[in-house]
Every structure is written in C-alpha cells, then in structure tokens.
Scaffold this active site. Structure first.
Site, PDB file in Angstrom:
ATOM      1  N   SER A  97       0.822  -1.213   0.000  1.00 39.62           N
ATOM      2  CA  SER A  97       0.000   0.000   0.000  1.00 39.62           C
ATOM      3  C   SER A  97       0.855   1.261   0.000  1.00 39.62           C
ATOM      4  CB  SER A  97      -0.914   0.010   1.230  1.00 39.62           C
ATOM      5  OG  SER A  97      -1.753  -1.123   1.237  1.00 39.62           O
TER       6      SER A  97
HETATM    7  N1  SAH Z   1      -0.938  -4.346   3.815  1.00 39.63           N
HETATM    8  C1  SAH Z   1      -0.398  -4.931   2.612  1.00 39.63           C
HETATM    9  C2  SAH Z   1      -1.434  -4.798   1.514  1.00 39.63           C
HETATM   10  C3  SAH Z   1      -1.236  -5.763   0.423  1.00 39.63           C
HETATM   11  S1  SAH Z   1      -2.502  -5.672  -0.829  1.00 39.63           S
HETATM   12  C4  SAH Z   1       0.882  -4.249   2.215  1.00 39.63           C
HETATM   13  O1  SAH Z   1       0.962  -3.034   2.363  1.00 39.63           O
HETATM   14  O2  SAH Z   1       1.789  -4.915   1.739  1.00 39.63           O
HETATM   15  C5  SAH Z   1      -3.799  -6.616  -0.121  1.00 39.63           C
HETATM   16  C6  SAH Z   1      -3.495  -8.023   0.230  1.00 39.63           C
HETATM   17  O3  SAH Z   1      -4.713  -8.646   0.623  1.00 39.63           O
HETATM   18  C7  SAH Z   1      -2.921  -8.858  -0.899  1.00 39.63           C
HETATM   19  O4  SAH Z   1      -1.711  -9.429  -0.475  1.00 39.63           O
HETATM   20  C8  SAH Z   1      -3.994  -9.925  -1.135  1.00 39.63           C
HETATM   21  O5  SAH Z   1      -3.468 -11.171  -1.521  1.00 39.63           O
HETATM   22  C9  SAH Z   1      -4.652  -9.990   0.215  1.00 39.63           C
HETATM   23  N2  SAH Z   1      -5.997 -10.558   0.221  1.00 39.63           N
HETATM   24  C10 SAH Z   1      -6.966 -10.433  -0.704  1.00 39.63           C
HETATM   25  N3  SAH Z   1      -8.064 -11.098  -0.330  1.00 39.63           N
HETATM   26  C11 SAH Z   1      -7.790 -11.665   0.873  1.00 39.63           C
HETATM   27  C12 SAH Z   1      -8.527 -12.486   1.773  1.00 39.63           C
HETATM   28  N4  SAH Z   1      -9.779 -12.868   1.533  1.00 39.63           N
HETATM   29  N5  SAH Z   1      -7.914 -12.881   2.914  1.00 39.63           N
HETATM   30  C13 SAH Z   1      -6.643 -12.503   3.194  1.00 39.63           C
HETATM   31  N6  SAH Z   1      -5.899 -11.730   2.384  1.00 39.63           N
HETATM   32  C14 SAH Z   1      -6.465 -11.322   1.240  1.00 39.63           C
END
Ligand code: SAH
Length: 219
Positions: free
Chosen positions: A67
């Site tokens: 993010s």
């Molecule tokens: N906070 C993280 C955001 C990554 S993007 C960072 O800054 O690195 C969002 C993430 O949510 C992705 O890695 C995606 O794989 C995950 N995601 C999507 N759907 C999900 C679910 N149902 N349960 C857990 N993670 C999920």
C-alpha cells in the site's frame, strides 16, 4: 534530507491536505515514530528498494501491491492503537503494514490468502526481528475466531460489503478501518466503531483504490 525523511514530510503534508475529510490534520506521535522506524525497503520486492521511500504503492507480485505509505499512515492512525491491544490485519501482503502495527499494539494477528506472499512476509518480518506477530494463510474475510475479540481490525483489500464475521469479532469499543466498494473503482475507506454496548457507527473517511478482497479462491 534523505528519502525517508522526505517521505515522512510528504505524508505530513498529505495529512494536512486531507484533514477536512479524515478529521485528522496530523499523525499521532506514536504512529509517526513507527513510520520513521520501520524500513519499508525490507518489505518491497527485490529490485524496488530504490523506490521504497516514494509515496506510492509498488508491485509485490501475484497482482498485489504494497500500500501507499500515506494510506498506511492514515489507516494506522485511525485505529488509535494502544500498547496492549490485539489487532487483526486482513491482507498481510508484503508485511510492511503488519510491522507498523507491531510497533504500536501488543499483539498482531495477520491473515494472507496467497501462500507465497504469506511466506515472503513471514521471512521479511522475522528478518526485521518481529516476534509478536502471528501469521496465517487463508481467507481473512472469515476473521480469526480463535483470537477474537480484537480491539482493532484493519482490512487492506476492498470488499463490496463489510464481512459480517469481522464485525462480530470486533471487540466492544473497538475500531475497524476497511475499504468498501467494487473492484478497482469507487471505493470508500470506512472507519467503523463498536460502542460499549455493541452498537456500530461508521463514517466515510476518504475515496481509495485497493486490490479486491477475494474469497480465498485464487487462480
Ligand atoms: N498491507 C499490505 C497490503 C497488500 S494488498 C501491504 O501493504 O503490503 C492486499 C493483500 O490482501 C494482498 O496481499 C492480497 O493477496 C490480500 N488478500 C486479498 N483477499 C484476501 C482475503 N480474503 N484474505 C486474506 N488476504 C487477502
């Protein structure tokens, strides 16, 4: 000014500029200190280190992104974390937000649906010395009932609706930040508060763009 200091002042400027929507013109000193401490470069994909302190999301593989730092800062600040809190993160991704949470709360439980990302985050977090974090691979929309209730919940992927399991697992007087809306468009960051009697209130904080929350089925 080095790249990290420049990023912190950029975040401070964006906080001021969005204050009329977010209600917060400045970050709390604890959140600012956590942002200054955690090395974002340790969580970006190999080859992206030089862009790690730019205020933008970056690809982390598997069509996912780490993010934008301002969004991490704002979402974290809205949670008002205290040192004894247990916090649930849905969407571990790179583990960067997870590390910021670990600086501020007593215990962090984080769920990631893509096993490769979960493994990468586990390695990065261990490499940075974090040991109050519990990671799990699975569908975070179902929450983590065995660890509930949570004083705070942060969801870092957007869902069309707020998953009811997460509302149930939010503790009394707890706070949740979650982007809600269709995939890749017209999403709103919501701040939800559960009162002492269990009543829920919510407000729209800001328009945002997050990757979609999946249902645990990946292609
Ligand atoms: N906070 C993280 C955001 C990554 S993007 C960072 O800054 O690195 C969002 C993430 O949510 C992705 O890695 C995606 O794989 C995950 N995601 C999507 N759907 C999900 C679910 N149902 N349960 C857990 N993670 C999920």
């Amino acid at each position: 000014m080095d790249a990290r200091e420049a990023l912190l002042s950029e975040i401070a400027r964006e906080m001021r500029e969005t204050a009329r929507w977010t209600g917060r013109a400045t970050l709390s000193p604890r959140v600012a200190a956590a942002l200054a401490k955690v090395r974002r470069a340790a969580f970006v994909a190999p080859g992206s280190e030089r862009a790690a302190y730019e205020n933008r999301p970056l690809p982390i593989g598997h069509h996912q992104t780490i993010s934008q730092p301002f969004v991490v800062a704002l979402m974290t600040d809205l949670l008002d974390l205290r040192p004894g809190d247990t916090v649930l993160e849905v969407g571990t991704g790179s583990g960067y937000q997870t590390a910021i949470l670990a600086e501020l709360a007593g215990k962090v439980c984080s769920i990631e649906v893509i096993p490769e990302l979960a493994a990468g985050a586990a390695a990065a977090l261990a490499g940075q010395g974090y040991d109050t974090i519990e990671l799990r691979t699975g569908d975070g929309g179902l929450g983590w009932p065995e660890r509930a209730p949570f004083e705070a919940i942060i969801v870092t992927a957007a869902a069309p609706d707020i998953p009811s399991a997460l509302l149930e697992q939010l503790g009394l007087e707890g706070r949740m930040v979650i982007p809600v809306g269709p995939p890749h468009a017209d999403q709103e960051l919501l701040l939800i508060a559960k009162g002492a009697s269990g009543s829920l209130t919510q407000r729209v904080v800001l328009p945002v763009a997050f990757v979609p929350l999946t249902h645990g089925v990946r292609d």
